[in-house]
Design a protein around this motif. Structure first.
Motif, PDB file in Angstrom:
ATOM      1  N   HIS A  59      -7.862   8.436  -2.542  1.00  0.00           N
ATOM      2  CA  HIS A  59      -6.789   9.415  -2.409  1.00  0.00           C
ATOM      3  C   HIS A  59      -5.552   8.974  -3.190  1.00  0.00           C
ATOM      4  N   ASP A  73       3.357  10.965   0.313  1.00  0.00           N
ATOM      5  CA  ASP A  73       2.715  12.269   0.527  1.00  0.00           C
ATOM      6  C   ASP A  73       2.075  12.322   1.911  1.00  0.00           C
ATOM      7  N   CYS A  74       1.650  11.183   2.424  1.00  0.00           N
ATOM      8  CA  CYS A  74       1.028  11.127   3.754  1.00  0.00           C
ATOM      9  C   CYS A  74       1.899  10.382   4.756  1.00  0.00           C
ATOM     10  N   HIS A  75       2.472   9.281   4.316  1.00  0.00           N
ATOM     11  CA  HIS A  75       3.304   8.462   5.202  1.00  0.00           C
ATOM     12  C   HIS A  75       4.725   8.994   5.157  1.00  0.00           C
ATOM     13  N   GLN A 116      -2.302  16.430   9.420  1.00  0.00           N
ATOM     14  CA  GLN A 116      -1.949  15.941   8.085  1.00  0.00           C
ATOM     15  C   GLN A 116      -3.111  16.151   7.113  1.00  0.00           C
ATOM     16  N   CYS A 117      -4.313  15.764   7.536  1.00  0.00           N
ATOM     17  CA  CYS A 117      -5.481  15.886   6.666  1.00  0.00           C
ATOM     18  C   CYS A 117      -5.792  17.349   6.360  1.00  0.00           C
ATOM     19  N   CYS A 134      -3.229  19.092   4.083  1.00  0.00           N
ATOM     20  CA  CYS A 134      -3.360  18.615   2.704  1.00  0.00           C
ATOM     21  C   CYS A 134      -4.617  19.193   2.061  1.00  0.00           C
TER      22      CYS A 134
END
Length: 159
Positions: A53, A63-65, A136-137, A140
């Protein structure tokens, strides 16, 4: 010991010493991004390909954290998103942060000790770990073309 076992013992000992020396003298390189992260959950273990990723799909850490603190490392997701807001979380939660500044993300003031129930922040708007990861997953994947169909769960979740 029979004499025929002596050469075998010497060879095995030499391999063991070479392996130990290699481990001590040539430690593996520290990874900037872990290759994979295993997430346990009721829907089936998820093996998240963290490195893919980050490197293949081009996502940045932020983008995730959503850790907006000025540091080189990110806080563990479980620091704020526990499995449950229970006594274990309350006991371990203060140990998860590097300094009092991190407390101000949720608390009005840095706590000096255990908080009374009425002084704790509301947990209604803080998703539990499972909900945070899944939200989150999935968001995205919806935005970037990852699997989202009803029958695509097992592309990420182990059976």
């Amino acid at each position: 010991m029979k004499s025929r076992y002596i050469p075998i013992t010497i060879i095995v000992a030499a391999f063991c010493m070479a392996a130990a020396a290699g481990y001590v003298l040539f430690p593996g390189e520290a990874q900037d991004v872990p290759a994979r992260v295993v997430m346990e959950n009721a829907g089936g273990r998820v093996l998240f390909t963290h490195k893919a990723h980050a490197e293949e799909y081009g996502f940045e850490c932020t983008d995730c954290h959503h850790d907006d603190l000025e540091r080189d490392t990110f806080l563990s997701c479980g620091s704020c998103h526990p499995k449950a807001f229970d006594e274990t979380f309350r006991a371990e939660h203060p140990k998860a942060f590097p300094d009092k500044e991190a407390c101000l993300r949720c608390h009005d003031e840095a706590p000096e000790g255990p908080l009374a129930e009425e002084d704790r922040p509301s947990t209604e708007d803080i998703p539990l770990r499972l909900d945070a990861f899944h939200g989150q997953c999935m968001s995205c994947h919806e935005e970037n073309g990852g699997p989202t169909e009803d029958d695509s769960c097992y592309e990420c979740h182990a059976r």
